[in-house]
Write a protein that holds these residues in place. Structure first.
Motif, PDB file in Angstrom:
ATOM      1  N   UNK A   1      14.516  -5.976   8.451  1.00 46.97           N
ATOM      2  CA  UNK A   1      13.488  -6.058   7.419  1.00 46.97           C
ATOM      3  C   UNK A   1      13.451  -4.745   6.656  1.00 46.97           C
ATOM      4  N   UNK A   2      12.947  -4.796   5.430  1.00 48.53           N
ATOM      5  CA  UNK A   2      12.897  -3.615   4.557  1.00 48.53           C
ATOM      6  C   UNK A   2      11.446  -3.271   4.242  1.00 48.53           C
ATOM      7  N   UNK A   3      11.172  -1.989   4.236  1.00 49.47           N
ATOM      8  CA  UNK A   3       9.833  -1.493   3.905  1.00 49.47           C
ATOM      9  C   UNK A   3       9.923  -0.631   2.655  1.00 49.47           C
ATOM     10  N   UNK A   4       9.082  -0.919   1.683  1.00 46.36           N
ATOM     11  CA  UNK A   4       8.988  -0.093   0.474  1.00 46.36           C
ATOM     12  C   UNK A   4       7.603   0.533   0.427  1.00 46.36           C
ATOM     13  N   UNK A   5       7.581   1.865   0.374  1.00 45.58           N
ATOM     14  CA  UNK A   5       6.315   2.598   0.276  1.00 45.58           C
ATOM     15  C   UNK A   5       6.269   3.252  -1.096  1.00 45.58           C
ATOM     16  N   UNK A   6       5.321   2.835  -1.909  1.00 45.64           N
ATOM     17  CA  UNK A   6       5.221   3.299  -3.294  1.00 45.64           C
ATOM     18  C   UNK A   6       3.965   4.123  -3.475  1.00 45.64           C
ATOM     19  N   UNK A   7       4.164   5.318  -4.008  1.00 42.17           N
ATOM     20  CA  UNK A   7       3.014   6.201  -4.245  1.00 42.17           C
ATOM     21  C   UNK A   7       2.223   5.706  -5.446  1.00 42.17           C
ATOM     22  N   UNK A   8       0.915   5.669  -5.312  1.00 38.01           N
ATOM     23  CA  UNK A   8       0.067   5.148  -6.381  1.00 38.01           C
ATOM     24  C   UNK A   8      -0.775   6.229  -7.050  1.00 38.01           C
ATOM     25  N   UNK A   9      -0.583   7.463  -6.639  1.00 38.21           N
ATOM     26  CA  UNK A   9      -1.341   8.538  -7.277  1.00 38.21           C
ATOM     27  C   UNK A   9      -0.504   9.803  -7.313  1.00 38.21           C
ATOM     28  N   UNK A  10      -0.796  10.665  -8.263  1.00 37.08           N
ATOM     29  CA  UNK A  10      -0.107  11.941  -8.342  1.00 37.08           C
ATOM     30  C   UNK A  10      -0.623  12.875  -7.271  1.00 37.08           C
ATOM     31  N   UNK A  11       0.253  13.759  -6.862  1.00 39.46           N
ATOM     32  CA  UNK A  11      -0.110  14.659  -5.765  1.00 39.46           C
ATOM     33  C   UNK A  11      -0.789  15.904  -6.315  1.00 39.46           C
ATOM     34  N   UNK A  12      -2.034  16.098  -5.950  1.00 39.02           N
ATOM     35  CA  UNK A  12      -2.750  17.315  -6.336  1.00 39.02           C
ATOM     36  C   UNK A  12      -2.700  18.331  -5.207  1.00 39.02           C
ATOM     37  N   UNK A  13      -2.742  17.843  -3.981  1.00 39.81           N
ATOM     38  CA  UNK A  13      -2.589  18.679  -2.795  1.00 39.81           C
ATOM     39  C   UNK A  13      -2.046  17.807  -1.672  1.00 39.81           C
ATOM     40  N   UNK A  14      -1.445  18.441  -0.672  1.00 43.62           N
ATOM     41  CA  UNK A  14      -0.847  17.677   0.415  1.00 43.62           C
ATOM     42  C   UNK A  14      -1.933  16.972   1.217  1.00 43.62           C
ATOM     43  N   UNK A  15      -1.793  15.646   1.321  1.00 39.23           N
ATOM     44  CA  UNK A  15      -2.754  14.860   2.090  1.00 39.23           C
ATOM     45  C   UNK A  15      -2.011  13.910   3.022  1.00 39.23           C
ATOM     46  N   UNK A  16      -2.516  13.814   4.242  1.00 35.38           N
ATOM     47  CA  UNK A  16      -1.940  12.922   5.239  1.00 35.38           C
ATOM     48  C   UNK A  16      -2.845  11.698   5.377  1.00 35.38           C
ATOM     49  N   UNK A  17      -2.243  10.531   5.429  1.00 37.19           N
ATOM     50  CA  UNK A  17      -3.030   9.325   5.666  1.00 37.19           C
ATOM     51  C   UNK A  17      -2.237   8.390   6.571  1.00 37.19           C
ATOM     52  N   UNK A  18      -2.984   7.534   7.287  1.00 38.16           N
ATOM     53  CA  UNK A  18      -2.399   6.677   8.315  1.00 38.16           C
ATOM     54  C   UNK A  18      -2.508   5.213   7.949  1.00 38.16           C
ATOM     55  N   UNK A  19      -1.531   4.455   8.427  1.00 33.98           N
ATOM     56  CA  UNK A  19      -1.557   3.008   8.316  1.00 33.98           C
ATOM     57  C   UNK A  19      -0.723   2.408   9.433  1.00 33.98           C
ATOM     58  N   UNK A  20      -0.313   1.160   9.248  1.00 33.50           N
ATOM     59  CA  UNK A  20       0.509   0.527  10.279  1.00 33.50           C
ATOM     60  C   UNK A  20       1.221  -0.689   9.718  1.00 33.50           C
ATOM     61  N   UNK A  21       2.323  -1.030  10.365  1.00 35.74           N
ATOM     62  CA  UNK A  21       3.046  -2.277  10.111  1.00 35.74           C
ATOM     63  C   UNK A  21       3.081  -3.030  11.434  1.00 35.74           C
ATOM     64  N   UNK A  22       2.515  -4.230  11.441  1.00 37.54           N
ATOM     65  CA  UNK A  22       2.353  -4.986  12.687  1.00 37.54           C
ATOM     66  C   UNK A  22       3.042  -6.343  12.540  1.00 37.54           C
ATOM     67  N   UNK A  23       3.927  -6.647  13.476  1.00 38.45           N
ATOM     68  CA  UNK A  23       4.544  -7.971  13.536  1.00 38.45           C
ATOM     69  C   UNK A  23       3.815  -8.803  14.586  1.00 38.45           C
ATOM     70  N   UNK A  24       3.230  -9.937  14.126  1.00 40.12           N
ATOM     71  CA  UNK A  24       2.413 -10.787  14.982  1.00 40.12           C
ATOM     72  C   UNK A  24       3.146 -12.084  15.281  1.00 40.12           C
ATOM     73  N   UNK A  25       3.345 -12.364  16.542  1.00 46.38           N
ATOM     74  CA  UNK A  25       3.930 -13.624  16.993  1.00 46.38           C
ATOM     75  C   UNK A  25       2.954 -14.761  16.699  1.00 46.38           C
ATOM     76  N   UNK A  26       3.430 -15.814  16.054  1.00 41.68           N
ATOM     77  CA  UNK A  26       2.509 -16.877  15.619  1.00 41.68           C
ATOM     78  C   UNK A  26       1.880 -17.615  16.797  1.00 41.68           C
TER      79      UNK A  26
END
Length: 727
Positions: free
Chosen positions: A688-713
């Motif tokens: 599988x392919x993951x595309x991460x696209x930035x939606x804002x310009x960088x004013x200062x370095x910021x870290x943020x968290x998320x997740x990719x979860x595969x769920x068995x039906x």
């Protein structure tokens, strides 16, 4: 005279002349060719193509001109980074990973540390079967350490001190240590028994935390490689220990130390663990104890399982009951005596509230319990109270873990509780009393786990492109075996010994994960180190025992939700890791491609991988996109889109179908294609392919968290990968 130092030398074995039958003879001849007084330390067999030796700067210069020389760097020192934790990790005798693995009886864990106290009951071999035939190691004898102390549990105990002796130019015995694998420090005994200690009933720390002490893998075999000494912990000895562990046939290597501020091609753990990985041996290593700031970790090595430390749902305390009947149980104490102070006068006076003068306390608070303000070091205050005639003390300090030793009857309470105590004393100046009962233990404390404040955070300084740490495990106030030659507490000025000690750190978290990895290896002998790592990461728990997101401790009130840079994928969940559904497999060639794409020179890559020549390196498929069960996207100023490709293997059931769930971090949009994975067969692989696209310009370095979860039906599997984005 030119100063001589120990160096670790990497050689290109493709340049070895044919007359030499083995590498060692070639290394020895090379060394003799550049010096009349060669001082050879170690010749390494598995971890590097090279050796260590004592050289002057002129000799090093001459060696650099020798055929086959690749690189050299100076020897360096490492940084050192139970009765409840098995229950806290839901390991039990009735179901799950313990019985499924037969408690790991035929698995061998190699612990690289400060040695072992073999007489500890945590290393008893009651009921164990014969040693596995694959074992090639030995128990080395020495003064006060006969090979007969080894048994069916403790099957190996060699020691490595040549690097230390070369660096200090002295004998080990001059420093109170012994030239054997016997542990004089305590650290190795504690970590090894945490990983695989046998069951010991009636264990406690001076009455606290009583119960059955056992390791994460209580029937596994232990081989303890002593490479850490009281007066030094040198890379050359660590390399030799890991080299021997690979030769001996261990299944898992656990190492609770690291080398700070070194690149991968000069990091002995990175280099040795690469060789171990190629042999199918997983290496579990501590993240370090330099938190809570970011980018403070060591062992952020792509092919190593890097472990953070978390708290345990347990508290050691003393109960306080005021004369008006008000109870307090929030205070912390490890006073090592079964004491009951009954209706003792409780006093507070600005003259002695700093509790920094034993003379003043003796004159004004004899046979009383004093309230001490947070005005100076609590260890200094503790010493003053201990040396006085006061009956004990209640210290007001929001850092409830501030005291190293509770040398007098004492309790630490928070500022909030302290405020109530102060008001009570002021309202009942002449009649205020308190009853204190020590040796209290409370389990199922909420919330837990939380990331320990000291646990080092990512991104990894040595390799920020792979998300580290990987996983969190219990590391705070862990009770495990100890050595009788080192005190565990003090009663006044009298040192007290104990068979068990309480220690905290990522050093304590690592052997928990090493034990879990060993259990998985026992159940899934066919799994590679990367598949074991994947199973541990993708099944980790991100919720605490209140079913809220795990928090992190970092002098913040209120606590904040923990980032993957602090806890990795989350708290290790052994039973879920046994059956993860999907796994990510990463092989040697992918790690080499990663190094090729990361600006390492061919010589540096050869030093890490032991490839025979630069021509043999295949960098045609250089890629920073490692098939790893986590993601970190670090955006540069002109970078707006990052793409990742992952391959997952179905280790669940035939005909399984997974649908993706994405939790996007702040400031980016994540798209996954395809959104559904359909596996017709077991062991089938899909991409599988993951595309991460930035939606804002960088004013200062910021870290943020998320997740990719595969769920068995069918609802059986949840395969989660943490995502960290830096924009």
């Amino acid at each position: 005279m030119d100063k001589r130092s120990t160096f670790i030398i990497h050689m290109n074995i493709a340049a070895k002349p044919k007359p030499f039958s083995d590498n060692h003879s070639w290394f020895s001849a090379t060394l003799r060719s550049i010096t009349d007084s060669p001082k050879f330390i170690y010749s390494y067999t598995n971890v590097i193509n090279g050796f260590s030796a004592v050289l002057s700067s002129d000799e090093l210069h001459a060696l650099r001109q020798s055929p086959g020389f690749l690189s050299a760097y100076a020897d360096k020192q490492a940084t050192l980074d139970t009765t409840h934790t098995s229950q806290f990790l839901s390991l039990n005798h009735d179901a799950g990973l313990w019985p499924a693995s037969n408690y790991g009886e035929d698995i061998i864990i190699g612990v690289i540390d400060s040695g072992v106290w073999p007489e500890s009951d945590s290393f008893n071999d009651k009921g164990m079967r014969d040693i596995p035939k694959k074992w090639k190691g030995k128990c080395e004898s020495g003064a006060g350490f006969n090979s007969s102390v080894c048994n069916l549990k403790l099957i190996g105990a060699p020691y490595f001190n040549k690097g230390l002796m070369a660096a200090t130019n002295s004998e080990i015995s001059l420093f109170g240590d012994s030239a054997t694998a016997r542990d004089s420090m305590g650290h190795g005994t504690h970590t090894s028994s945490t990983a695989a200690g046998s069951e010991v009933t009636g264990a406690s720390f001076h009455g606290y935390g009583g119960g059955i002490a056992r390791g994460a893998m209580p029937r596994a075999r232990l081989a303890i490689y002593k490479a850490l000494w009281d007066n030094g912990r040198y890379a050359s000895d660590v390399l030799a220990a890991m080299d021997q562990a690979i030769t001996d046939g261990v299944d898992i290597i656990s190492i609770s130390m690291g080398f700070d501020g070194v690149p991968l091609h000069e990091d002995p753990i990175a280099i040795a663990s690469f060789a171990a990985m190629e042999k199918g041996i997983l290496v579990s290593a501590s993240a370090g104890n330099s938190g809570p700031d970011l980018s403070t970790m060591h062992n952020g090595i792509p092919w190593v399982l890097t472990v953070a430390a978390g708290t345990v749902g347990r508290k050691f305390f003393a109960t306080l009951t005021l004369g008006n009947g008000r109870d307090f149980s929030g205070g912390v104490s490890l006073y090592p005596a079964k004491a009951l102070l009954l209706n003792v006068p409780l006093v507070y006076n600005k003259t002695f509230s700093s509790c920094n003068s034993s003379e003043t306390l003796s004159a004004m608070a004899e046979d009383m319990i004093v309230l001490c303000d947070f005005t100076s070091s609590i260890d200094y205050q503790m010493r003053s109270v201990t040396q006085s005639n006061a009956a004990g003390a209640i210290f007001i300090n929001d850092n409830l873990d501030a005291a190293k030793d509770f040398t007098c009857p004492s309790v630490i309470v928070s500022a909030k509780d302290g405020f109530e105590l102060l008001n009570y004393v002021k309202e009942h100046k002449e009649t205020a009393t308190v009853t204190v009962s020590f040796q209290q233990t409370l389990v199922d404390v909420k919330p837990a786990p939380a990331v320990a404040e000291y646990s080092s955070r990512g991104p990894s300084p040595s390799f920020p492109g792979v998300l580290k740490p990987d996983i969190m495990a219990p590391g705070e106030k862990i009770i495990a075996a100890w050595v009788p030659t080192r005190s565990t507490a003090k009663l006044g000025r009298t040192p007290l010994a104990s068979d068990f000690n309480i220690m905290s750190g990522t050093s304590m978290a690592t052997p928990h994960v090493s034990g879990v990895a060993a259990l998985l290896k026992s159940v899934h002998s066919e799994w590679s180190p990367s598949e074991i790592k994947s199973a541990i990461l993708t099944t980790a728990n991100t919720l605490d025992n209140t079913l809220e997101p795990i928090k992190e401790l970092a002098d913040r009130v209120p606590m904040v939700t923990a980032s993957a840079l602090a806890m990795g994928a989350g708290q290790v969940d052994p039973n879920k890791a046994m059956d993860p559904g999907l796994v990510y497999e990463t092989g040697t060639e992918e790690y080499v491609s990663l190094l090729c794409a990361s600006n390492y020179t061919s010589k540096q890559i050869m030093a890490i991988t032991r490839w025979r020549s630069a021509a043999a390196l295949n960098c045609s498929k250089a890629s920073k996109d490692l098939n790893y069960p986590s993601f970190i996207a670090i955006f540069d100023d002109g970078d707006y889109v990052q793409r990742f490709v992952r391959t997952v293997t179905n280790v669940g059931y035939e005909g399984s179908v997974y649908k993706v769930k994405v939790v996007s971090p702040g400031g980016v949009d994540i798209r996954v294609k395809p959104e559904t994975l359909v596996f017709k067969e077991k062991y089938e692989k899909l991409n599988y392919e993951v595309q991460i696209k930035r939606s804002r310009k960088r004013s200062e370095k910021k870290y943020s968290d998320g997740s990719i979860i595969w769920l068995d039906i069918k609802g059986k599997y949840k395969v989660r990968s943490p995502v960290v984005v830096v924009v």
